[in-house]
Design a protein around this motif. Sequence first.
Motif, PDB file in Angstrom:
ATOM      1  N   LEU A 193       0.752  -1.243  -0.041  1.00 32.31           N
ATOM      2  CA  LEU A 193      -0.096  -0.051   0.118  1.00 32.31           C
ATOM      3  C   LEU A 193       0.952   1.092   0.068  1.00 32.31           C
ATOM      4  CD1 LEU A 193      -2.581  -1.527   2.346  1.00 32.31           C
ATOM      5  CD2 LEU A 193      -2.766  -1.491  -0.030  1.00 32.31           C
ATOM      6  N   ALA A 194       1.941   1.232   0.367  1.00 34.00           N
ATOM      7  CA  ALA A 194       3.144   2.188   0.323  1.00 34.00           C
ATOM      8  C   ALA A 194       4.427   1.393   0.412  1.00 34.00           C
ATOM      9  CB  ALA A 194       3.302   3.144   1.440  1.00 34.00           C
ATOM     10  N   SER A 195       5.237   1.605  -0.968  1.00 28.55           N
ATOM     11  CA  SER A 195       6.275   0.940  -1.055  1.00 28.55           C
ATOM     12  C   SER A 195       7.305   1.773  -0.312  1.00 28.55           C
ATOM     13  CB  SER A 195       6.624   0.622  -2.481  1.00 28.55           C
ATOM     14  OG  SER A 195       8.062   0.173  -2.572  1.00 28.55           O
ATOM     15  N   THR A 196       8.363   1.390   0.529  1.00 28.31           N
ATOM     16  CA  THR A 196       9.187   2.260   1.210  1.00 28.31           C
ATOM     17  C   THR A 196      10.670   2.084   0.881  1.00 28.31           C
ATOM     18  OG1 THR A 196       9.097   1.032   3.163  1.00 28.31           O
ATOM     19  CG2 THR A 196       7.750   2.643   3.001  1.00 28.31           C
ATOM     20  N   GLY A 197      10.939   1.030  -0.236  1.00 32.17           N
ATOM     21  CA  GLY A 197      12.094   0.611  -0.615  1.00 32.17           C
ATOM     22  C   GLY A 197      12.097  -0.575  -1.508  1.00 32.17           C
ATOM     23  N   ALA A 198      13.140  -0.832  -1.832  1.00 26.51           N
ATOM     24  CA  ALA A 198      13.407  -2.045  -2.626  1.00 26.51           C
ATOM     25  C   ALA A 198      12.778  -3.281  -2.015  1.00 26.51           C
ATOM     26  CB  ALA A 198      14.935  -2.250  -3.256  1.00 26.51           C
ATOM     27  N   GLY A 199      12.685  -4.381  -2.796  1.00 28.30           N
ATOM     28  CA  GLY A 199      12.310  -5.539  -2.372  1.00 28.30           C
ATOM     29  C   GLY A 199      10.961  -5.594  -1.871  1.00 28.30           C
ATOM     30  N   ASP A 200      10.750  -5.970  -0.647  1.00 28.58           N
ATOM     31  CA  ASP A 200       9.445  -6.175  -0.126  1.00 28.58           C
ATOM     32  C   ASP A 200       9.298  -5.135   0.990  1.00 28.58           C
ATOM     33  OD1 ASP A 200       8.684  -8.175  -1.918  1.00 28.58           O
ATOM     34  OD2 ASP A 200       8.958  -9.769  -0.218  1.00 28.58           O
ATOM     35  N   GLY A 233       3.271  -0.742  12.112  1.00 29.05           N
ATOM     36  CA  GLY A 233       4.627  -0.311  11.175  1.00 29.05           C
ATOM     37  C   GLY A 233       4.610  -1.010  10.027  1.00 29.05           C
ATOM     38  N   GLN A 234       5.729  -1.322   9.298  1.00 27.79           N
ATOM     39  CA  GLN A 234       5.884  -1.968   8.188  1.00 27.79           C
ATOM     40  C   GLN A 234       5.836  -3.480   8.253  1.00 27.79           C
ATOM     41  OE1 GLN A 234       8.769  -0.493   5.281  1.00 27.79           O
ATOM     42  NE2 GLN A 234       8.679   1.562   6.362  1.00 27.79           N
ATOM     43  N   THR A 235       5.137  -4.118   7.059  1.00 29.17           N
ATOM     44  CA  THR A 235       4.903  -5.606   7.470  1.00 29.17           C
ATOM     45  C   THR A 235       6.454  -6.326   7.175  1.00 29.17           C
ATOM     46  OG1 THR A 235       4.316  -5.515   4.957  1.00 29.17           O
ATOM     47  CG2 THR A 235       2.607  -5.448   6.608  1.00 29.17           C
ATOM     48  N   LEU A 236       6.726  -7.108   7.949  1.00 32.57           N
ATOM     49  CA  LEU A 236       7.891  -7.714   8.286  1.00 32.57           C
ATOM     50  C   LEU A 236       7.981  -9.385   7.912  1.00 32.57           C
ATOM     51  CD1 LEU A 236      10.125  -5.784  10.819  1.00 32.57           C
ATOM     52  CD2 LEU A 236       9.803  -5.433   8.292  1.00 32.57           C
ATOM     53  N   TYR A 237       8.814 -10.114   7.216  1.00 39.14           N
ATOM     54  CA  TYR A 237       8.617 -11.629   7.158  1.00 39.14           C
ATOM     55  C   TYR A 237       9.202 -12.078   8.800  1.00 39.14           C
ATOM     56  CZ  TYR A 237       9.911 -16.122   5.535  1.00 39.14           C
ATOM     57  OH  TYR A 237       9.898 -17.692   5.292  1.00 39.14           O
ATOM     58  N   ILE A 238      10.218 -11.377   9.260  1.00 38.68           N
ATOM     59  CA  ILE A 238      10.675 -11.691  10.303  1.00 38.68           C
ATOM     60  C   ILE A 238      10.862 -10.614  11.437  1.00 38.68           C
ATOM     61  CG2 ILE A 238      12.831 -12.625  11.642  1.00 38.68           C
ATOM     62  CD1 ILE A 238      13.807 -13.739   9.017  1.00 38.68           C
ATOM     63  N   GLY A 239      10.132 -10.933  12.619  1.00 38.55           N
ATOM     64  CA  GLY A 239      10.229  -9.934  13.711  1.00 38.55           C
ATOM     65  C   GLY A 239       9.035  -8.961  13.933  1.00 38.55           C
ATOM     66  N   LYS A 240       9.071  -8.320  15.014  1.00 38.62           N
ATOM     67  CA  LYS A 240       7.916  -7.453  15.158  1.00 38.62           C
ATOM     68  C   LYS A 240       7.967  -5.810  14.288  1.00 38.62           C
ATOM     69  CE  LYS A 240       6.450  -9.435  18.896  1.00 38.62           C
ATOM     70  NZ  LYS A 240       5.093 -10.000  18.906  1.00 38.62           N
ATOM     71  N   PRO A 241       6.748  -5.531  13.687  1.00 38.21           N
ATOM     72  CA  PRO A 241       6.919  -4.442  12.958  1.00 38.21           C
ATOM     73  C   PRO A 241       7.179  -3.099  13.905  1.00 38.21           C
ATOM     74  CG  PRO A 241       4.424  -5.062  13.584  1.00 38.21           C
ATOM     75  CD  PRO A 241       5.358  -6.366  14.090  1.00 38.21           C
ATOM     76  N   PHE A 242       7.661  -2.114  13.123  1.00 41.65           N
ATOM     77  CA  PHE A 242       8.202  -0.840  13.451  1.00 41.65           C
ATOM     78  C   PHE A 242       7.965   0.074  12.115  1.00 41.65           C
ATOM     79  CE2 PHE A 242      12.173  -2.943  12.339  1.00 41.65           C
ATOM     80  CZ  PHE A 242      12.768  -2.098  11.615  1.00 41.65           C
ATOM     81  N   TYR A 243       8.032   1.298  12.888  1.00 37.89           N
ATOM     82  CA  TYR A 243       7.986   2.532  11.743  1.00 37.89           C
ATOM     83  C   TYR A 243       9.188   3.019  11.303  1.00 37.89           C
ATOM     84  CZ  TYR A 243       2.615   2.749  11.313  1.00 37.89           C
ATOM     85  OH  TYR A 243       1.553   2.729  11.338  1.00 37.89           O
ATOM     86  N   LYS A 244       9.669   3.249  10.216  1.00 36.90           N
ATOM     87  CA  LYS A 244      10.672   4.148   9.654  1.00 36.90           C
ATOM     88  C   LYS A 244      10.210   5.232   8.908  1.00 36.90           C
ATOM     89  CE  LYS A 244      13.268   1.461   7.161  1.00 36.90           C
ATOM     90  NZ  LYS A 244      14.445   0.552   6.631  1.00 36.90           N
ATOM     91  N   ALA A 245      10.351   6.411   9.197  1.00 36.29           N
ATOM     92  CA  ALA A 245       9.995   7.906   8.758  1.00 36.29           C
ATOM     93  C   ALA A 245       9.689   7.628   6.987  1.00 36.29           C
ATOM     94  CB  ALA A 245      10.425   8.737   9.071  1.00 36.29           C
ATOM     95  N   HIS A 246       8.783   8.027   6.423  1.00 36.15           N
ATOM     96  CA  HIS A 246       8.780   8.175   4.938  1.00 36.15           C
ATOM     97  C   HIS A 246       7.732   9.087   4.313  1.00 36.15           C
ATOM     98  CE1 HIS A 246       5.315   5.808   4.490  1.00 36.15           C
ATOM     99  NE2 HIS A 246       5.835   5.021   5.354  1.00 36.15           N
ATOM    100  N   GLY A 247       7.622   9.651   3.343  1.00 40.21           N
ATOM    101  CA  GLY A 247       6.651  10.492   3.051  1.00 40.21           C
ATOM    102  C   GLY A 247       5.826   9.776   1.786  1.00 40.21           C
TER     103      GLY A 247
END
Length: 261
Positions: A132-139, A221-235
């Motif tokens: 729903l928002a892509s914040t970088g390469a990959g997933d 936060g962002q959806t992660l394959y491993i570990g608990k979600p957390f936010y990283k700032a983006h626009g």
Amino acid sequence: MNQNPCRSKFLCLASLFFLAANTASAQQRDPKLTEVYSPVPPVVTSGKTNSDPPSDAIVLFDGKNLDQWESVNDSTKPATWKVADGIITVDKTGGNIRTKQSFLDYQLHIEWRIPENITGSGQARGNSGVFLASTGAGDEGYELQVLDSYNNPTYVNGQAGSIYKQAIPLANACRKPGEWQSYDVIWKAPRFNEDGSLKSPATVTVLQNGVLIQDHYELSGQTLYIGKPFYKAHGASPIKLQAHGDKSEPISYKNIWVRPL
Ligand code: MG
């Protein structure tokens, strides 16, 4: 004059009270006081069906080409997924694709189809996803899962309609492989303070085939394959589609449009 000052004050107060009570009661009887006339909502002509783009939508795929999309691996190259017969089919070797345009809050419509001859099981059966928002390469980003969950058990926070590893869908509204399905999404992007800390989390509402499956869910936060979600700032961010590396037959998309809010 020999008027009692106390009596006069009392009469004055009483009349003020009477006036106030009368005004309040008049307000309660006046429907106009709760009628609002601006701002006037813009006129938007709806499509013939709920899946047709309304007049103010940005059409991201109209069946013809991937002009609105680019490869995530190399944004200088066009998206390599296959377009034929009015639909896009995932090219697993081509990697994820994303919109050239970035968005904050929006309403999105997208249709997807698991191939009738799909094989595999669990997460390896028609896996793709709408970030729903892509914040970088990959997933990197926030994935609304796409998967064959018609008759294919997996962890429920990873089945179709889940916010991957965060929110189990409220219902399994999946159609069987070979049939087209739709997601209608209302996405509110997270906001961040100047120092990068979270100001307000992302929220998402999703209907699958007209059935409510995510109800104003607040993401951790962002959806992660491993570990608990957390936010990283983006626009503002592109919308991304996933080329998952599973070995099952590639799925297809069509009729994609977005209305920035
Ligand atoms: Mg996926």
